[in-house]
Motif scaffolding. Structure first.
Motif, PDB file in Angstrom:
ATOM      1  N   VAL A 284      80.725 137.892  68.749  1.00 48.78           N
ATOM      2  CA  VAL A 284      80.518 137.284  67.427  1.00 48.78           C
ATOM      3  C   VAL A 284      81.031 138.180  66.309  1.00 48.78           C
ATOM      4  O   VAL A 284      80.784 137.902  65.133  1.00 48.78           O
TER       5      VAL A 284
ATOM      6  N   MET B 216      81.103 137.327  62.349  1.00 48.11           N
ATOM      7  CA  MET B 216      80.343 138.114  61.377  1.00 48.11           C
ATOM      8  C   MET B 216      81.242 138.615  60.248  1.00 48.11           C
ATOM      9  O   MET B 216      80.847 138.636  59.074  1.00 48.11           O
TER      10      MET B 216
ATOM     11  N   THR C 164      81.946 135.803  57.985  1.00 49.68           N
ATOM     12  CA  THR C 164      80.741 135.538  57.195  1.00 49.68           C
ATOM     13  C   THR C 164      80.604 136.543  56.067  1.00 49.68           C
ATOM     14  O   THR C 164      80.275 136.184  54.925  1.00 49.68           O
TER      15      THR C 164
ATOM     16  N   GLU D 152      76.365 128.918  61.813  1.00 56.18           N
ATOM     17  CA  GLU D 152      75.109 129.067  62.542  1.00 56.18           C
ATOM     18  C   GLU D 152      75.123 128.341  63.876  1.00 56.18           C
ATOM     19  O   GLU D 152      74.557 128.839  64.861  1.00 56.18           O
TER      20      GLU D 152
ATOM     21  N   TRP E 208      77.757 127.940  65.659  1.00 57.00           N
ATOM     22  CA  TRP E 208      78.633 128.804  66.445  1.00 57.00           C
ATOM     23  C   TRP E 208      77.853 130.016  66.940  1.00 57.00           C
ATOM     24  O   TRP E 208      77.901 130.391  68.123  1.00 57.00           O
ATOM     25  N   LEU E 209      77.092 130.625  66.039  1.00 55.47           N
ATOM     26  CA  LEU E 209      76.321 131.808  66.404  1.00 55.47           C
ATOM     27  C   LEU E 209      75.247 131.481  67.435  1.00 55.47           C
ATOM     28  O   LEU E 209      75.018 132.244  68.376  1.00 55.47           O
TER      29      LEU E 209
ATOM     30  N   ARG F 209      76.249 131.618  70.975  1.00 61.95           N
ATOM     31  CA  ARG F 209      76.590 132.937  71.520  1.00 61.95           C
ATOM     32  C   ARG F 209      75.360 133.782  71.853  1.00 61.95           C
ATOM     33  O   ARG F 209      75.465 134.776  72.523  1.00 61.95           O
TER      34      ARG F 209
ATOM     35  N   LEU G  39      70.810 139.665  66.915  1.00 65.41           N
ATOM     36  CA  LEU G  39      72.006 139.073  66.328  1.00 65.41           C
ATOM     37  C   LEU G  39      71.692 138.304  65.044  1.00 65.41           C
ATOM     38  O   LEU G  39      72.466 138.354  64.085  1.00 65.41           O
TER      39      LEU G  39
ATOM     40  N   TYR H   4      72.941 138.891  61.270  1.00 66.89           N
ATOM     41  CA  TYR H   4      73.468 137.804  60.455  1.00 66.89           C
ATOM     42  C   TYR H   4      72.806 137.781  59.081  1.00 66.89           C
ATOM     43  O   TYR H   4      73.474 137.647  58.045  1.00 66.89           O
TER      44      TYR H   4
END
Length: 430
Positions: free
Chosen positions: A8, A12, A15, A116, A118-119, A122, A131, A135
Motif C-alpha cells: 500500500v 499512501m 494519499t 479506503e 482499496w486499502l 490490502r 495500516l 492512513y
C-alpha cells in the motif's frame, strides 16, 4: 508486516500528496474569499456547493467504480480536483466558485471512497490497526502540511492555486505507476434513513449535528482566522491545532465509549464542546498561543463525535447490516455539512467572527441534550448486543462504508445484497 506496508506504499504516497493539496486548497479558498471582500454568507453559499458535491458523490461514485474500476475512477477524480482549483484561480467570481467547489467536493469524496476500499482489500485482521493508523496519520500530516504552504505564497494571485493543481496532479503518479493488483469492485449501497432513525435516533440526529459542526468549521474556519486578524501563518497553526486535538482524542474517546454507554460519552463530548467553544469566542483578541490551546480542545470533540454515532448505530445492528448503516449515516452527515455553513454564515455577517463559535456551542448543546434525552427514553441494551469496536475516522469522515470488507462479501454470497442486472452495487442503508 513489511510486505503489507509495501503493498500500500504507493497508495499512501498518493494519499499524502492529495491531502497536502487538499489542506492547501481548504485554506487558500477562504483566505482569497476574504481578500475579495465577499461576505461570510457568500462564502457559506460557496461552501454549500462543496458539501452538496461531497454528498452526491457518496451515491454516484461507486457506480462509476463498478463500470471502469478503481484506478480509472481515481485518475478521473484527481483530474477533476486539479481542474476545479485551477478554475478557481482563473475565474474569481463567487457564482462560478459554487460550481467549481461542487466539482471539488464530488471529487474528494469519491477519492476517499476509492482509497479506503482499496486499502481495506490490502489489510488483514493482524495488520488492520497498524495500516489504518498509518492512513490516519498520513491524512492529518498531509492536511496540516498543505495549510502551512499558504504563508509561502500570495493568495491574491494565481500562484497558490497553480501549486495546488500541480500537487493534485502529482498524486496521480504513485498509483498510476504501481504494479499492485487492483481491488475488487464494491457492492452497491441502498439507504434507508427512516429505518435507521427507528433503530437508533441518537445516531441519526447526532450524525446530522456532527456534519453541521464539521461543515461549518471546515468551510468557515479559515474565514474566522482572517476576520480576527491572524496572519496566514498563525491561521494555519490554529487550524492545525484543532486537527491535532482531534487526532489525539479519538483513541481515549473510543476506549471510553467501548466501556460505558456511548450516549454518556456523547453527552460528555457535547459539554466539552459547549465550554470550549464559548471560551474560544471569549478569547478573541488574546495571544495566538491561547487560541491554539482552546482550538485543540474544540477539535478534541468536533471530529471524533461522528465515529461515536457510527459505533452506537452498529451496536444495535447485525453484522450484515453494518454497511447499510454506514451508508445511511454518511448521507445524514452529508446533509448536516450542507446546512452548517448556511446557518453559520449569516450569523457571522450579523454578529462578527465570534458568532462562529457561539453557533458551534449551540450545536454541541443540541448534540449533548438529545443524547441525554435518549438516555432517559431508552435504557442501554446491555446483554442484547455485543458492542462493536470504536473505529477512528479521518479528518473528514469518509463517504462510504468498507465496500470490500469480508462482512460485505459474505452478505453478497448469502444473498443479503441484491443484484440489479449486471453487477449491482447494493449495500445496506440505514
Amino acid at each position: 508486516m513489511l510486505a503489507s506496508l509495501a503493498s500500500v506504499l504507493s497508495l499512501m504516497l498518493s494519499t499524502l500528496l492529495m491531502m497536502v493539496a487538499f489542506g492547501l486548497q481548504s485554506y487558500v479558498i477562504p483566505v482569497r474569499s476574504v481578500a475579495e471582500n465577499w461576505s461570510t454568507l457568500t462564502v457559506s453559499v460557496i461552501a454549500t456547493g462543496y458539501t452538496v458535491g461531497f454528498t452526491l458523490s457518496c451515491i454516484i461514485t461507486p457506480k462509476f467504480v463498478l463500470r471502469v474500476g478503481h484506478v480509472r475512477v481515481f485518475t478521473a477524480l484527481i483530474t477533476l480536483l486539479s481542474i476545479a482549483i485551477l478554475l478557481c484561480g482563473l475565474v474569481v467570481d463567487w457564482r462560478a466558485w459554487i460550481a467549481f467547489r461542487a466539482i471539488s467536493g464530488f471529487a474528494i469524496s469519491g477519492s476517499y471512497l476509492v482509497i479506503e476500499s482499496w486499502l481495506n482489500e490490502r489489510v488483514t485482521n493482524e495488520n488492520r490497526g497498524m495500516l489504518f493508523s498509518l492512513y490516519l496519520i498520513t491524512t492529518m500530516v498531509g492536511t496540516i502540511g498543505g495549510q502551512y504552504m499558504v504563508p509561502l505564497g500570495d493568495p491574491t494571485n494565481t500562484s497558490l492555486f497553480i501549486l495546488c493543481g500541480v500537487l493534485f496532479s502529482l498524486a496521480l503518479l504513485p498509483t498510476a505507476l504501481s504494479s499492485s493488483p487492483m481491488p475488487a469492485p464494491p457492492a452497491q449501497a441502498r439507504f434507508d434513513i427512516p429505518g435507521l432513525f427507528r433503530r437508533s435516533p441518537v445516531a441519526v440526529v447526532g450524525g446530522f449535528l456532527a456534519g453541521a459542526l464539521s461543515g461549518a468549521w471546515l468551510n468557515l474556519g479559515g474565514v474566522f482566522t482572517q476576520k480576527i486578524g491572524l496572519s496566514t501563518g498563525e491561521g494555519a497553526t490554529l487550524l492545525a491545532s484543532l486537527l491535532t486535538g482531534s487526532a489525539l482524542s479519538q483513541i481515549p474517546i473510543g476506549r471510553a465509549s467501548d466501556r460505558i454507554d456511548r450516549r454518556i460519552v456523547m453527552v460528555g463530548c457535547g459539554i466539552v464542546g459547549v465550554i470550549s467553544c464559548l471560551v474560544m469566542s471569549a478569547s478573541i483578541g488574546s495571544s495566538p498561543t491561547v487560541l491554539y490551546i482552546v482550538a485543540a480542545l474544540v477539535g478534541s470533540v468536533l471530529f471524533p463525535i461522528y465515529a461515536l454515532n457510527v459505533a452506537h448505530a452498529n451496536d444495535l445492528a447485525k453484522p450484515d447490516e453494518y454497511v447499510e448503516i454506514s451508508s445511511g449515516l454518511m448521507i445524514t452527515y452529508g446533509l448536516g455539512t450542507i446546512s452548517g455553513p448556511l446557518m453559520v454564515g449569516p450569523v457571522m455577517d450579523r454578529f462578527g467572527p465570534a458568532a462562529l463559535f457561539i453557533v458551534l456551542a449551540v450545536y454541541f448543546a443540541l448534540y449533548a441534550g438529545y443524547a441525554a434525552w435518549r438516555i432517559l427514553r431508552r435504557e442501554q441494551h446491555e446483554g442484547l448486543v455485543a458492542k462493536t469496536d470504536f473505529q477512528a475516522t479521518t479528518v473528514l469522515p469518509t463517504p462510504g462504508p468498507d465496500v470490500t470488507s469480508p462482512t460485505a462479501q459474505q452478505a453478497s454470497q448469502d444473498g443479503l445484497i441484491e443484484d440489479d442486472t449486471v453487477p449491482a452495487w447494493e449495500r445496506q442503508p440505514e
